[in-house]
Design an enzyme around this catalytic site. Structure first.
Site, mmCIF file in Angstrom:
data_model
loop_
_atom_site.group_PDB
_atom_site.id
_atom_site.type_symbol
_atom_site.label_atom_id
_atom_site.label_comp_id
_atom_site.label_asym_id
_atom_site.label_seq_id
_atom_site.Cartn_x
_atom_site.Cartn_y
_atom_site.Cartn_z
ATOM 1 N N SER A 1 31.811 39.530 46.853
ATOM 2 C CA SER A 1 30.923 40.471 46.214
ATOM 3 C C SER A 1 30.701 40.155 44.721
ATOM 4 O O SER A 1 30.533 39.199 44.441
ATOM 5 C CB SER A 1 31.324 42.153 46.730
ATOM 6 N N ASP B 1 24.829 39.601 56.250
ATOM 7 C CA ASP B 1 25.150 40.489 55.165
ATOM 8 C C ASP B 1 24.090 41.484 54.915
ATOM 9 O O ASP B 1 23.013 40.952 54.565
ATOM 10 C CB ASP B 1 25.147 39.620 53.820
ATOM 11 N N HIS C 1 28.932 42.251 54.927
ATOM 12 C CA HIS C 1 29.248 41.918 53.435
ATOM 13 C C HIS C 1 30.706 41.963 53.337
ATOM 14 O O HIS C 1 31.506 42.902 53.378
ATOM 15 C CB HIS C 1 28.579 43.085 52.749
#
Length: 588
Positions: free
Chosen positions: A195, A455, A501
């Site tokens: 991330s 994601d 994610h």
């Protein structure tokens, strides 16, 4: 990797291991290991700030149950002539556990990692920095403005790339002295994050490449301006189309898409391993009229667009989260609901029809589009994700507000303008899109880049676009075959089928890589280059199955239920390729 004799490295490790834990874990030993002022240009150490404490049987890293003995060290420095103070925490393994490694962990959201112990599992020294703005207790978005209209540029550059690079350079220097190694000894240096931690990793590869031997970067939040404003895009679609779908309707659209596209990859397992084939062959309008039902309950927005999968090494992963009541929802999928979903998957275009940005892959959750129920009116209403709203207020409008209050007078063109403003303003800091990685590559660095294909926060195509930019800039004079061969020697990119994610996906029981660091260490230190990526299915019918994932640009195609091939599919690859004519400058 710079070439070093394995025998020499082993000898150095043996020398370090000969020292006792209590001998090395002292303030005097740490002070003696500090770089003398002038050794590292622009860095002046503050010896009076040094602390060193031995800790025993301590847990380390996120979620680990293993315990370690390590030396908990604090050092501080100032930027020469500036008068600031930056505090760093280091965790030094006891000498018998040290394996000539240094490890840097990424953070998440607007937070750098505050945990220095992640490297202990690998016999590595680890570090964490307060970046000069007390990042152990403050996230960057809390300090980005001194006041309305005034950007804290020191904090911005430190968060963007500078703090981690300095922490690594200082840490490697201290490490050698701490263990009594020679100044020219080898310390293998690794980065791992996902991330914004992935973006931070890319910032290190781009700007501090010669410091690292291996970097593992997952779902990087680079192209920061486009990425953050994109979190407002779903709300703008709903406002533009004047339809605010019940969350259950969007869930039905996503789940029906997964069911329809699941078999296209050759195996029906609940996972859309080929979202490109889904994009090319499935029409969302076929879902119109299908029934949906969701029981009453509460909904929690997890902040930063996270979905309900496991995440790694994120300090404030619920930042910006909210909880709201949702009544029972019962109905059928409407043409207007499908139009909203289709517009979101199509991505942002300006009023001239020029593409401004890419979007999430079809079959990804539409988390940013979740509406909010108004119990007074009995209607579903706009719910602007603070993930994007705060970026607009603080970074674009330069107002100390946590979110946009509404989208009045906002159009698609407005979003493009916001993206352009952010891109230009933070081009040399947060954008993190430099495509020439020559210093990293030429010093022997290895890059393992991965991204969950479904994601719902950072589009998987964002990573594809960056990989394509690196290939074009660094190997534009080579044939495609030559470029791919050159890239895979040091930069490997993998899409993770069905993954969300930075973790598994509650809607798709697909594989997820669990031993990336072991793979990277073997690649760097032993020269065992991977060709596919080991991943494990953790739920569903195929729980426990190991899959060797395809390296991009090859795509998986199942042969029955037991194995798949990695195939070339030009039409599918083309569906991942984007240009952004809405901007007048290249967008890498």
């Amino acid at each position: 990797m710079r070439q070093h004799s394995r025998m020499a490295v082993a000898a150095l490790a043996a020398g370090a291991n000969a020292a006792s834990f209590t001998d090395v874990c002292t303030v005097s030993n740490v002070k003696a290991a500090l770089p003398a002022n002038g050794t590292l240009l622009g860095i002046s150490m503050l010896p009076s700030a040094v602390t060193a404490n031995p800790l025993y049987n301590q847990s380390a890293g996120m979620g680990s149950t293993t315990t370690y003995d390590y030396c908990n060290v604090t050092v501080a420095y100032t930027h020469t002539g500036k008068g600031d103070k930056v505090v760093i925490k280091y965790a030094f393994p006891k000498p018998s556990d040290y394996e000539n490694r240094f490890y840097v962990a990424g953070g998440g959201g607007f937070s750098l990692s505050s945990d220095a112990t992640g490297g202990l599992a690998y016999g590595a020294v680890g570090g964490a920095t307060d970046a000069g703005y007390d990042a152990f207790d403050n996230s960057y978005d809390e300090v980005v403005l001194y006041g309305n209209g005034t950007i804290n540029w020191d904090a911005t550059y430190m968060f963007a790339y500078q703090a981690l690079g300095e922490m690594t350079r200082i840490g490697k220097y201290i490490t050698k002295g701490f263990y009594g190694q020679s100044s020219d000894s080898k310390v293998y240096t690794y980065y791992e994050g996902c991330s914004d931690g992935g973006r931070e990793g890319m910032s290190q590869v781009q700007r501090w490449g010669e410091e690292y031997d291996g970097a593992i970067t997952g779902a990087p939040a680079f192209r920061f301006a486009q990425q953050q404003v994109h979190h407002v895009f779903s709300s703008e679609v709903e406002q533009t189309l004047d339809y605010y779908p019940p969350p259950c309707e969007l869930k039905k659209i996503v789940n029906a898409t997964i069911a329809a596209c699941d078999p296209l990859d050759g195996r029906t397992d609940g996972v859309v391993s080929r979202t490109d084939l889904c994009k090319l062959n499935f029409n969302l309008t076929s879902i119109i009229g299908e029934p949906y039902y969701c029981a009453a309950g509460t909904s929690t927005s997890l902040g930063f667009g996270f979905s309900n999968g496991k995440r790694s090494n994120v300090k404030r992963q619920a930042e910006g989260s909210t909880t709201s009541y949702q009544p029972a929802q019962n109905g059928t999928v409407t043409a207007r609901g499908v139009a909203v979903a289709q517009a979101i998957y199509d991505g942002l275009h300006n009023s001239k029809g020029e593409r401004a940005y890419l979007s999430w892959q079809i079959a990804s959750e539409l988390s940013d589009a979740e509406t909010e129920y108004n119990s007074d009116t009995g209607k579903w209403e706009l719910n602007i994700p603070s993930t994007g709203g705060e970026y607009v207020t603080k970074f674009i409008q330069l107002l100390n507000l946590d979110n946009l209050s509404d989208l009045n007078n906002v159009t698609y063109d407005t979003l493009v303008d916001w993206m352009n403003t952010g891109m230009v303003r933070y081009m040399d800091s947060l954008q993190t899109t430099l495509p020439d990685l020559t210093p990293f590559q030429s010093s022997g660095g290895k890059l393992l880049h991965y991204h969950g294909e479904s994601d719902p926060s950072i589009p998987a195509a964002s990573s594809v676009h960056y990989w394509q930019a690196v290939r074009s800039v660094m190997y534009g004079d080579k044939t495609e075959e030559e470029a791919l061969e050159a890239l895979e020697d040091w930069y490997q990119f993998y899409l993770i089928p069905g993954a969300a994610h930075c973790g598994t996906n509650s809607l798709q029981p697909g594989p997820y890589p669990e031993n990336n660091m072991e793979i990277m260490i073997d690649w760097v230190e032993n020269g065992n280059k991977p060709s596919r990526l080991n991943a494990t299915v953790s739920s569903g019918t195929y729980a426990g199955e190991t899959q060797m994932l395809c390296q991009w640009p090859k795509r998986p195609l199942w042969r029955g239920n037991s194995s798949f091939d990695c195939v070339n599919d030009e039409k599918s690859i083309d569906s991942w390729t984007y240009e952004f004519p809405a901007f007048k400058v290249p967008v890498y």
